[in-house]
Scaffold this motif. Structure first.
Motif, short mmCIF file in Angstrom:
data_model
loop_
_atom_site.label_atom_id
_atom_site.label_comp_id
_atom_site.label_asym_id
_atom_site.label_seq_id
_atom_site.Cartn_x
_atom_site.Cartn_y
_atom_site.Cartn_z
N ALA A 5 13.39 2.39 2.41
CA ALA A 5 14.73 2.03 2.89
C ALA A 5 15.36 3.20 3.64
CB ALA A 5 15.62 1.65 1.70
N LEU A 6 16.10 2.84 4.66
CA LEU A 6 17.01 3.75 5.34
C LEU A 6 18.41 3.31 4.96
CD1 LEU A 6 15.36 3.89 8.89
CD2 LEU A 6 15.33 5.66 7.12
N PRO A 7 19.43 4.10 5.27
CA PRO A 7 20.79 3.68 4.89
C PRO A 7 21.19 2.31 5.43
CG PRO A 7 20.79 5.97 5.55
CD PRO A 7 19.41 5.44 5.85
N ASP A 8 20.64 1.92 6.59
CA ASP A 8 21.08 0.67 7.21
C ASP A 8 20.11 -0.50 7.08
OD1 ASP A 8 19.29 2.03 8.85
OD2 ASP A 8 20.13 1.21 10.68
N ARG A 9 18.88 -0.24 6.59
CA ARG A 9 17.94 -1.35 6.41
C ARG A 9 16.80 -0.94 5.49
NH1 ARG A 9 15.98 0.97 11.08
NH2 ARG A 9 13.79 0.69 11.50
N GLN A 10 16.15 -1.96 4.95
CA GLN A 10 15.02 -1.71 4.07
C GLN A 10 13.88 -2.68 4.40
OE1 GLN A 10 15.91 -2.51 -0.02
NE2 GLN A 10 16.17 -4.68 0.29
N ARG A 11 12.71 -2.34 3.91
CA ARG A 11 11.55 -3.21 4.08
C ARG A 11 10.74 -3.16 2.79
NH1 ARG A 11 8.95 -5.37 8.79
NH2 ARG A 11 11.08 -5.13 9.53
N ILE A 12 10.39 -4.32 2.28
CA ILE A 12 9.49 -4.44 1.14
C ILE A 12 8.30 -5.26 1.61
CG2 ILE A 12 9.17 -5.30 -1.20
CD1 ILE A 12 12.18 -4.87 -1.64
N ILE A 13 7.13 -4.67 1.53
CA ILE A 13 5.92 -5.31 2.03
C ILE A 13 5.03 -5.69 0.85
CG2 ILE A 13 3.85 -4.96 3.45
CD1 ILE A 13 5.63 -3.06 5.16
N SER A 14 4.68 -6.95 0.77
CA SER A 14 3.77 -7.43 -0.28
C SER A 14 2.34 -7.30 0.20
CB SER A 14 4.07 -8.89 -0.61
OG SER A 14 5.38 -9.02 -1.11
N LEU A 15 1.49 -6.80 -0.69
CA LEU A 15 0.09 -6.59 -0.35
C LEU A 15 -0.82 -7.08 -1.48
CD1 LEU A 15 0.18 -2.81 0.69
CD2 LEU A 15 0.03 -4.73 2.25
N SER A 16 -2.02 -7.47 -1.14
CA SER A 16 -3.09 -7.67 -2.11
C SER A 16 -4.07 -6.54 -1.84
CB SER A 16 -3.77 -9.02 -1.92
OG SER A 16 -2.93 -10.04 -2.37
N VAL A 17 -4.29 -5.71 -2.85
CA VAL A 17 -5.14 -4.53 -2.68
C VAL A 17 -6.28 -4.58 -3.70
CG1 VAL A 17 -3.24 -3.13 -1.80
CG2 VAL A 17 -3.74 -3.11 -4.25
N PRO A 18 -7.39 -3.94 -3.39
CA PRO A 18 -8.50 -3.92 -4.34
C PRO A 18 -8.15 -3.11 -5.59
CG PRO A 18 -9.19 -3.11 -2.17
CD PRO A 18 -7.72 -3.30 -2.13
N GLN A 19 -8.74 -3.47 -6.69
CA GLN A 19 -8.58 -2.71 -7.93
C GLN A 19 -9.02 -1.27 -7.64
OE1 GLN A 19 -9.38 -5.22 -10.99
NE2 GLN A 19 -7.88 -4.09 -12.15
N GLY A 20 -8.27 -0.30 -8.16
CA GLY A 20 -8.59 1.10 -7.94
C GLY A 20 -7.83 1.73 -6.79
N THR A 21 -7.02 0.94 -6.08
CA THR A 21 -6.22 1.46 -4.98
C THR A 21 -5.16 2.41 -5.53
OG1 THR A 21 -6.55 -0.52 -3.65
CG2 THR A 21 -4.66 0.84 -3.08
N THR A 22 -4.99 3.55 -4.86
CA THR A 22 -3.96 4.51 -5.28
C THR A 22 -2.63 4.19 -4.60
OG1 THR A 22 -4.37 6.10 -3.51
CG2 THR A 22 -5.69 6.33 -5.52
N ALA A 23 -1.58 4.79 -5.13
CA ALA A 23 -0.24 4.58 -4.55
C ALA A 23 -0.21 5.02 -3.09
CB ALA A 23 0.80 5.35 -5.37
N ARG A 24 -0.80 6.17 -2.78
CA ARG A 24 -0.79 6.66 -1.40
C ARG A 24 -1.58 5.72 -0.49
NH1 ARG A 24 2.70 9.87 0.46
NH2 ARG A 24 2.26 11.46 -1.08
N GLN A 25 -2.69 5.19 -0.96
CA GLN A 25 -3.48 4.26 -0.15
C GLN A 25 -2.69 2.98 0.13
OE1 GLN A 25 -6.84 4.03 -2.81
NE2 GLN A 25 -8.11 5.31 -1.49
N ALA A 26 -1.93 2.51 -0.84
CA ALA A 26 -1.12 1.30 -0.63
C ALA A 26 -0.07 1.53 0.44
CB ALA A 26 -0.47 0.87 -1.94
#
Length: 97
Positions: free
Chosen positions: A9-30
């Motif tokens: 999020a920025l002060p004026d807008r936000q984005r939430i992106i839904s993903l399907s990721v493989p098991q074992g995916t790290t936070a940074r990879q997502a």
């Protein structure tokens, strides 16, 4: 596959992106998979590659190794514009006048 979300999020807008990721995916990879650079082209890409990350408001110490679980929301944190202690001190100084 795990269903997760990546939020920024920025002060004026936000984005939430839904993903399907493989098991074992790290936070940074997502975050990389979410492609936030396209949603926020005004920011340098390094903003997302180097940012602090959290899951549901809890900061991650090492986002490169934290593996996600089904339903996690990875949050990309912006750097602080001003140190909270300095801001509090500045407000206190204004209130005394």
């Amino acid at each position: 596959m795990l269903d997760v979300e990546v939020a920024f999020a920025l002060p004026d807008r936000q984005r939430i992106i839904s993903l399907s990721v493989p098991q074992g995916t790290t936070a940074r990879q997502a975050v990389t998979m979410a492609g936030l650079e396209a949603a926020f082209p005004e920011l340098p890409p390094a903003t997302f590659g180097q940012a602090d990350l959290g899951i549901f408001g809890k900061r991650l110490g090492d986002p490169e190794t934290v593996r996600l679980r089904h339903g996690d929301r990875v949050e990309v944190y912006r750097p602080l514009q001003i140190d909270p202690k300095a801001a509090r001190s500045e407000r206190a100084g204004r209130e005394k006048r």
